[in-house]
Enzyme design. Structure first.
Site, PDB file in Angstrom:
ATOM      1  CG  ASP A   1      -2.151   0.786   1.090  1.00  0.00           C
ATOM      2  OD1 ASP A   1      -2.125   1.779   0.352  1.00  0.00           O
ATOM      3  OD2 ASP A   1      -3.162   0.419   1.708  1.00  0.00           O
ATOM      4  CG  ASP A   2      -0.421   4.804   0.146  1.00  0.00           C
ATOM      5  OD1 ASP A   2      -1.153   4.506  -0.806  1.00  0.00           O
ATOM      6  OD2 ASP A   2      -0.808   5.501   1.099  1.00  0.00           O
TER       7      ASP A   2
ATOM      8  CB  CYS B   1      -6.332   2.587  -2.175  1.00  0.00           C
ATOM      9  SG  CYS B   1      -6.776   1.137  -1.252  1.00  0.00           S
TER      10      CYS B   1
ATOM     11  NE  ARG C   1      -5.807  -1.633  -1.925  1.00  0.00           N
ATOM     12  CZ  ARG C   1      -4.918  -2.211  -1.119  1.00  0.00           C
ATOM     13  NH1 ARG C   1      -5.101  -3.455  -0.714  1.00  0.00           N
ATOM     14  NH2 ARG C   1      -3.856  -1.555  -0.702  1.00  0.00           N
TER      15      ARG C   1
ATOM     16  CE  LYS D   1      -6.446  -0.110   1.684  1.00  0.00           C
ATOM     17  NZ  LYS D   1      -5.552   1.056   1.577  1.00  0.00           N
TER      18      LYS D   1
ATOM     19  CG  HIS E   1     -10.243   0.902   0.755  1.00  0.00           C
ATOM     20  ND1 HIS E   1      -9.278   1.825   0.422  1.00  0.00           N
ATOM     21  CD2 HIS E   1     -11.312   1.622   1.186  1.00  0.00           C
ATOM     22  CE1 HIS E   1      -9.733   3.047   0.626  1.00  0.00           C
ATOM     23  NE2 HIS E   1     -10.978   2.947   1.097  1.00  0.00           N
TER      24      HIS E   1
ATOM     25  CG  HIS F   1      -2.704   3.892   3.722  1.00  0.00           C
ATOM     26  ND1 HIS F   1      -3.026   4.843   4.671  1.00  0.00           N
ATOM     27  CD2 HIS F   1      -3.453   4.192   2.627  1.00  0.00           C
ATOM     28  CE1 HIS F   1      -3.916   5.673   4.175  1.00  0.00           C
ATOM     29  NE2 HIS F   1      -4.196   5.303   2.938  1.00  0.00           N
TER      30      HIS F   1
ATOM     31  CG  ASP G   1      -2.406   0.693  -3.186  1.00  0.00           C
ATOM     32  OD1 ASP G   1      -1.292   1.244  -3.073  1.00  0.00           O
ATOM     33  OD2 ASP G   1      -3.302   0.810  -2.328  1.00  0.00           O
ATOM     34  CG  ASN G   2      -1.756   4.286  -4.451  1.00  0.00           C
ATOM     35  OD1 ASN G   2      -2.857   3.893  -4.063  1.00  0.00           O
ATOM     36  ND2 ASN G   2      -0.807   4.657  -3.603  1.00  0.00           N
TER      37      ASN G   2
ATOM     38  CE  LYS H   1      -3.383   7.099  -1.838  1.00  0.00           C
ATOM     39  NZ  LYS H   1      -3.375   6.668  -0.420  1.00  0.00           N
TER      40      LYS H   1
END
Length: 760
Positions: free
Chosen positions: A38-39, A76, A80, A134, A136, A228, A334-335, A395
């Protein structure tokens, strides 16, 4: 109903039994492990040039393939949705994060059934399917256990789920869910970390499978909370990086780009993008600012290395099963790296929502808290820029810094070991690629629902030995995020930035979309978008922009909308009947803040009918939130006490002098709003006021950003107040607990800011 192929006679003597076929995976089908970080920016894994230790992922890269031209959506939930369906994010109704759904088909926040998830496809093909971490992909108002749960993992093809909803959660006391219900972490704060728990649960699920079926292949979707915010590593990893980033982001960026060139990720002819004007040169920071900035980065680095370590535990377990050589492992982010910490960094992101960011003086004073359970920390823009080296932006935006991300793929000896590929690929390509490598065809129907066509294409041939010479298969891809747009077509990319607010100094967020200036880059020789060809090739720009509009119309992108604050202030319609009295029940699941009573900055009362005996009486009556922000009405040392925690900056306490006697009582806390940002809190017992005190500033926009809602009879933790340890369960009997709203919301700074921005 399945076809019966036997024979049914008058009795068993002249009948022939038959059983319906059960799903069976192709012979030799590999296990699949899809790991989503994540991130994590392009430059933050060591196999992509970082000096942050990620030896497990490096080992995968050495045995498999790194994609140097892999793309995501820039955010995000949308990414996904792409990773799990193989369809573009707007076609998944996930044009933005699920929390910011708006009333248009591309933005509803619920992926349609005709876009089958990889979990659904593989389960019907005979796989066991597990989701850990996660999610989301559920609208915020549907993350409560009273809802239908039809968008939760078990409703989208997963056999088991252990993880969390929303974009982020506390890493030491996360807001966890198991399958279809909420659950507290299995260990206390001092002996727990979410990344370790996710690895434990992944191993448990796989072990449970192999104890029953030693050959059935599995699909493990492992989505870490890392990296994240909050960047919360165990203490040993925070200490590991102490002093390692003191040279600052500009020097780190130069050193990282040199390593990227040496690795073969970029040719020597490629230039690094310039530092944007709104990111200060590191040498202009004073000593205090440097100290804070370095500590933020130390926390991030430790968080990432720790997650890598936990992934290693999962892969070691699979290797212990003698199955790693037949396991397809995909690791993606994811980004791009996140700029959500702002220009100076943040020790509690919810303070930004409340328009009260921590000044550097406070962050320096609380330096030793950064990375620990009392902060929700996020690093400043300078480290975001560095994390996306050598690209522009980050992002939430569609220049390369937001959408070009790491992707590592390995499958025993079937792929070219240690290879780097430069062909364009996108998150939507992973579903068809995984199906291709697993020998599973994309079905025409999933659970009797006709399926829409996949948007992605398999890049399996690119991964194989000799794949560097394979022609690019993914030739065209649109991008859109909050009004920023781009189109890639056969090496050329047209891109335009549209701001979501007055974050930078380069554009007006309320300018017409038709006024946006498009740039043009030949990404085959200029992947860092440093040489804008648009002025010299206006006709090519016009053709690509026209192509973008065609793609937008075909993929439910329209209407363009960059109003993030508007979406926050105008959420999905609430179908529940309006009410002023809310009842909560002891021991129940947390009620997420979006569907709980809204007491923010308004007069209200908490009324509790309780009974205590001769023994212990201390415990929580009603609470919302954590040490990062919230409120708690509880009994401490036998006396009723109310604590309002203003997003971790200060606590306002109203505390009775008289202890509760054994027996039944009505304890009421009442908050009366004044004409300013606060009011007065009063505690009454059996109709008699026993304590009163000021609440100088009541939380206006959001109590905490980690997903912890209202709890009755206990707290989730870390504790809202001081002097006790969560869950601090109430030992008596709560006969009835209600919250009554006594007046309108007097002031909502988010609504005010949204209105101001709309007028600019």
């Amino acid at each position: 109903m399945a076809e019966f192929r036997g024979r049914i006679g008058r009795d068993w003597r002249d009948s022939v039994p038959d059983w319906p076929d059960e799903p069976r995976a192709p012979d030799g089908a590999p296990n699949v492990v899809l790991v989503v970080l994540d991130d994590v920016g392009f430059a933050q894994l060591s196999c992509y040039g970082s000096d942050i230790a990620t030896p497990v992922i490096d080992g995968l890269a050495a045995r498999g393939v790194r994609l140097a031209n892999f793309h995501t959506t820039g955010l995000c939930s949308p990414t996904r949705a792409c990773l799990l369906t193989g369809r573009n994010h707007h076609r998944n109704a996930m044009g933005r994060v699920a929390d910011l759904a708006v009333g248009y088909p591309g933005y509803w926040g619920v992926p349609p059934r005709e876009n089958g998830f990889l979990s659904e496809i593989l389960r019907e093909a005979g796989y066991a399917t597990y989701c850990v971490g996660k999610w989301h992909l559920t609208p915020e108002d549907a993350t409560n256990v009273a809802g239908a749960r039809d968008t939760w993992p078990l409703a989208r093809g997963f056999d088991r789920w252990y993880g969390f909803h929303g974009g982020e959660t506390h890493q030491f006391v996360p807001a966890l869910f198991e399958d279809s219900h909420a659950r507290r972490p299995p260990r206390e704060l001092d002996d727990y970390h979410l990344s370790e728990d996710l690895a434990d649960r992944s191993i448990e699920f796989l072990g449970d499978l192999r104890a029953v079926d030693p050959t059935r292949p599995f699909f493990l979707y492992l989505a870490f909370g890392a990296c994240h915010s909050p960047h919360q590593p165990p203490a040993r990893w925070l200490e590991h990086y102490r002093g390692r980033f003191d040279a600052g982001w500009d020097a780190w960026r130069e050193e990282t780009f040199a390593r990227q060139r040496a690795l073969g990720l970029f040719a020597d002819t490629v230039a690094m993008s310039a530092r944007p004007a709104w990111v200060r040169p590191y040498d202009e920071l004073d000593e205090r600012e440097r100290r804070v900035a370095a500590r933020f980065m130390e926390a991030y680095a430790g968080f990432l290395s720790h997650a890598d370590e936990q992934l290693g535990r999962v892969l070691a377990f699979i290797e212990g099963l003698a199955e790693l050589e037949n396991t397809l492992v995909v690791v993606v982010s994811d980004n791009g790296a996140s700029a959500e910490g702002g220009s100076e960094g943040s020790i509690n992101d919810v303070r930004l929502t409340n328009l009260d960011p921590a000044p550097t003086e406070e962050m320096d004073r609380r330096l030793d808290e950064i990375g620990g359970p009392t902060t929700h920390n996020n690093y400043p823009w300078g480290w975001t820029m560095a994390g996306n080296t050598p690209f522009r932006r980050w992002k939430r935006e569609v220049h390369q810094g937001g959408v070009c991300d790491p992707c590592v793929i390995t499958l025993g000896d079937r792929l070219e070991a240690g290879a780097i590929r430069h062909q364009f690929a996108h998150a939507i390509d992973l579903v068809p690629t995984i199906l291709d490598l697993a020998g599973v065809a994309a079905p025409a129907r999933v659970a009797d629902t006709p399926q829409s066509p996949l948007d992605g294409v398999s890049v399996a041939a690119v991964l194989a030995p000799g794949g560097a010479e394979v022609p690019e298969r993914h030739e065209t891809q649109y991008f859109e995020m909050f009004g920023s747009r781009a189109i890639y077509h056969r090496g050329m990319k047209a891109v335009t930035f549209h701001p979501v607010g007055p974050l930078y100094d380069d554009q007006d967020p309320n300018a017409a979309f038709d006024d946006d200036v498009w740039e043009l880059y030949d990404t085959r020789v200029d992947p860092t978008e440093t040489h804008d060809l648009a002025p010299a090739r206006p006709e090519e720009v016009a053709a690509l922009v026209a192509r973008w509009w065609r793609e937008a119309e075909a993929n439910q992108v329209l209407p363009l909308d960059n109003r993030v604050l508007w979406a926050l202030v105008h959420p999905r319609p609430d179908r529940r009947a309006p009410r002023e009295r809310f009842r909560y029940f002891p021991g129940g699941a947390p009620v997420p803040e979006p569907v709980a009573v809204n007491v923010r900055n308004r007069s209200h009362a908490i009324e509790v009918d309780l009974e205590v005996g001769e023994g212990p009486r201390d415990g929580v009556l009603l609470a919302l939130g954590t040490a990062l922000g919230g409120f708690s009405l509880h009994v401490l040392e036998g006396r009723p006490r109310y604590v309002h925690n203003l997003y971790g900056t200060e606590r306002h306490v109203v505390y009775a002098d008289v202890a509760l006697s054994p027996g039944r009582h009505e304890v009421v806390y009442r908050f009366d709003k004044d004409d300013g940002p606060g009011g007065t809190g009063t505690i009454s017992v059996d109709g008699v006021a026993v304590a009163s005190g000021p609440i100088p500033r009541f939380t206006p926009s959001g109590f905490n950003g980690t997903g912890v809602g209202v709890t009755c009879g206990y707290e989730w933790g870390p504790p809202v107040g001081e002097g006790y340890v969560a869950p601090f369960a109430f030992p008596g009997t709560i006969h009835r607990c209600e919250v009554v709203t006594l007046g309108p919301v007097v002031r909502d700074p988010l609504a005010e800011l949204e209105a101001i921005l709309a007028e600019q």
